[in-house]
Design an enzyme around this catalytic site. Structure first.
Site, PDB file in Angstrom:
ATOM      1  CG  HIS A  59      -1.916  -1.028   1.347  1.00 12.24           C
ATOM      2  ND1 HIS A  59      -2.034  -1.863   2.427  1.00 12.24           N
ATOM      3  CD2 HIS A  59      -2.904  -1.400   0.490  1.00 12.24           C
ATOM      4  CE1 HIS A  59      -3.047  -2.695   2.247  1.00 12.24           C
ATOM      5  NE2 HIS A  59      -3.589  -2.449   1.079  1.00 12.24           N
ATOM      6  CE  LYS A  82     -12.233  -6.790   3.063  1.00  9.98           C
ATOM      7  NZ  LYS A  82     -10.839  -6.650   2.583  1.00  9.98           N
ATOM      8  NE  ARG A 122      -2.557  -7.715  -3.437  1.00  9.09           N
ATOM      9  CZ  ARG A 122      -3.204  -8.297  -2.444  1.00  9.09           C
ATOM     10  NH1 ARG A 122      -2.537  -8.654  -1.371  1.00  9.09           N
ATOM     11  NH2 ARG A 122      -4.500  -8.532  -2.504  1.00  9.09           N
ATOM     12  CB  SER A 124      -4.117  -6.558   5.285  1.00 12.45           C
ATOM     13  OG  SER A 124      -3.795  -5.352   4.626  1.00 12.45           O
TER      14      SER A 124
HETATM   15  N1  COA Z   1      -0.454  -4.163  -1.533  1.00 10.09           N
HETATM   16  C1  COA Z   1      -0.734  -5.010  -0.531  1.00 10.09           C
HETATM   17  N2  COA Z   1      -1.956  -5.475  -0.282  1.00 10.09           N
HETATM   18  C2  COA Z   1      -2.934  -5.045  -1.086  1.00 10.09           C
HETATM   19  C3  COA Z   1      -2.721  -4.188  -2.154  1.00 10.09           C
HETATM   20  C4  COA Z   1      -1.410  -3.746  -2.369  1.00 10.09           C
HETATM   21  N3  COA Z   1      -1.106  -2.914  -3.358  1.00 10.09           N
HETATM   22  N4  COA Z   1      -3.884  -3.992  -2.770  1.00 10.09           N
HETATM   23  C5  COA Z   1      -4.812  -4.703  -2.099  1.00 10.09           C
HETATM   24  N5  COA Z   1      -4.228  -5.352  -1.086  1.00 10.09           N
HETATM   25  C6  COA Z   1      -4.883  -6.278  -0.163  1.00 10.09           C
HETATM   26  C7  COA Z   1      -5.261  -5.709   1.155  1.00 10.09           C
HETATM   27  O1  COA Z   1      -4.177  -5.761   2.047  1.00 10.09           O
HETATM   28  C8  COA Z   1      -6.364  -6.655   1.573  1.00 10.09           C
HETATM   29  O2  COA Z   1      -5.778  -7.841   2.058  1.00 10.09           O
HETATM   30  P1  COA Z   1      -6.549  -8.890   2.999  1.00 10.09           P
HETATM   31  O3  COA Z   1      -7.731  -9.382   2.203  1.00 10.09           O
HETATM   32  O4  COA Z   1      -5.495  -9.905   3.207  1.00 10.09           O
HETATM   33  O5  COA Z   1      -6.935  -8.140   4.233  1.00 10.09           O
HETATM   34  C9  COA Z   1      -7.044  -7.001   0.259  1.00 10.09           C
HETATM   35  O6  COA Z   1      -6.093  -6.702  -0.742  1.00 10.09           O
HETATM   36  C10 COA Z   1      -8.286  -6.224   0.025  1.00 10.09           C
HETATM   37  O7  COA Z   1      -8.000  -4.858   0.170  1.00 10.09           O
HETATM   38  P2  COA Z   1      -8.995  -3.829   0.792  1.00 10.09           P
HETATM   39  O8  COA Z   1      -8.297  -2.554   0.910  1.00 10.09           O
HETATM   40  O9  COA Z   1      -9.614  -4.354   2.024  1.00 10.09           O
HETATM   41  O10 COA Z   1      -9.992  -3.713  -0.412  1.00 10.09           O
HETATM   42  P3  COA Z   1     -11.439  -4.233  -0.633  1.00 10.09           P
HETATM   43  O11 COA Z   1     -11.395  -4.953  -1.900  1.00 10.09           O
HETATM   44  O12 COA Z   1     -12.018  -4.909   0.554  1.00 10.09           O
HETATM   45  O13 COA Z   1     -12.167  -2.838  -0.855  1.00 10.09           O
HETATM   46  C11 COA Z   1     -12.898  -0.672  -0.383  1.00 10.09           C
HETATM   47  C12 COA Z   1     -12.047  -1.840   0.070  1.00 10.09           C
HETATM   48  C13 COA Z   1     -12.818   0.369   0.704  1.00 10.09           C
HETATM   49  C14 COA Z   1     -12.372  -0.068  -1.669  1.00 10.09           C
HETATM   50  C15 COA Z   1     -14.346  -1.149  -0.629  1.00 10.09           C
HETATM   51  O14 COA Z   1     -14.727  -1.991   0.432  1.00 10.09           O
HETATM   52  C16 COA Z   1     -15.323  -0.008  -0.717  1.00 10.09           C
HETATM   53  O15 COA Z   1     -15.404   0.655  -1.738  1.00 10.09           O
HETATM   54  N6  COA Z   1     -16.067   0.230   0.382  1.00 10.09           N
HETATM   55  C17 COA Z   1     -17.036   1.308   0.465  1.00 10.09           C
HETATM   56  C18 COA Z   1     -18.458   0.786   0.306  1.00 10.09           C
HETATM   57  C19 COA Z   1     -18.805   0.707  -1.150  1.00 10.09           C
HETATM   58  O16 COA Z   1     -18.785   1.685  -1.871  1.00 10.09           O
HETATM   59  N7  COA Z   1     -19.122  -0.510  -1.589  1.00 10.09           N
HETATM   60  C20 COA Z   1     -19.427  -0.796  -2.967  1.00 10.09           C
HETATM   61  C21 COA Z   1     -18.150  -1.149  -3.694  1.00 10.09           C
HETATM   62  S1  COA Z   1     -18.507  -1.904  -5.228  1.00 10.09           S
END
Ligand code: COA
Length: 174
Positions: A19, A42, A94, A132
């Site tokens: 990140h 989450k 990734r 994460s």
């Molecule tokens: N480097 C390391 N890890 C990364 C990464 C990177 N460049 N990019 C993603 N990851 C990992 C994260 O560490 C996390 O790992 P984990 O599953 O082991 O915990 C995983 O990828 C998911 O990342 P996260 O940041 O939790 O993304 P998400 O896919 O859950 O989405 C939001 C998060 C905030 C973007 C999404 O939940 C959101 O938009 N929420 C708002 C509500 C909404 O609008 N919902 C409708 C969306 S369609």
């Protein structure tokens, strides 16, 4: 019109070296970057307050805090993007699995907001295996964090773990 303001959303439970790399590169590409830390959705290990604090410390360490804000994301991403007037959303990729995930989230967000635009940055290959979940496993097992998170996050987590004794189940999901 050129894009000047990028919104970088994530759960950051916790923020990893991957990140931090995306953040650094986003700051090189856009004039302003807002990091949005998801409040709900989450079950998290770390509280929203802790995740916000860690991200703020990482931003401060870039020395570019004047053009990078950190905010909580409490509702829909499309609403926050519109509220902030951000031109694009930026995310790291990734793997093919990430690509598929991002593709479906982007399609859903586009459905909600026709002006929604996303830019995905390929993760540095040497950081592509960090998630994460891996970091949370290391925290639970009391392993070394320096290889997977920025120094500011490692110091913060070390302090939390030393202060808590019990370092599991700390999150409140929001
Ligand atoms: N480097 C390391 N890890 C990364 C990464 C990177 N460049 N990019 C993603 N990851 C990992 C994260 O560490 C996390 O790992 P984990 O599953 O082991 O915990 C995983 O990828 C998911 O990342 P996260 O940041 O939790 O993304 P998400 O896919 O859950 O989405 C939001 C998060 C905030 C973007 C999404 O939940 C959101 O938009 N929420 C708002 C509500 C909404 O609008 N919902 C409708 C969306 S369609």
């Amino acid at each position: 019109m050129s894009a000047r303001h990028a919104l970088f959303p994530g759960t950051f439970d916790p923020l990893t070296l991957g990140h931090a790399d995306v953040l650094r590169r986003a700051l090189a590409l856009w004039e302003r970057v807002t990091v949005a830390v998801a409040a709900g959705g989450k079950q998290t290990l770390l509280s929203l307050a802790d995740r916000l604090e860690m991200v703020r410390r990482v931003v401060a360490a870039t020395g570019q805090g004047d053009r990078c804000r950190v905010v909580p994301l409490r509702g829909l991403l499309v609403d926050l993007r519109r509220e902030l007037g951000a031109d694009v959303v930026v995310r790291g990729l990734r793997s093919v699995a990430d690509l598929e995930h991002e593709q479906s989230m982007a399609a859903a967000n586009r459905r909600l907001d026709p002006d929604y635009e996303i830019v995905c940055l390929f993760a540095r290959p040497d950081l592509g295996m960090i998630s994460s979940t891996l970091v949370r496993d290391i925290i639970r097992c009391g392993g070394p964090l320096a290889a997977v998170v920025p120094p500011e996050v490692a110091a913060f987590l070390d302090g939390r773990i030393a202060g808590n004794g019990d370092h599991t189940g700390a999150g409140d999901g929001g």
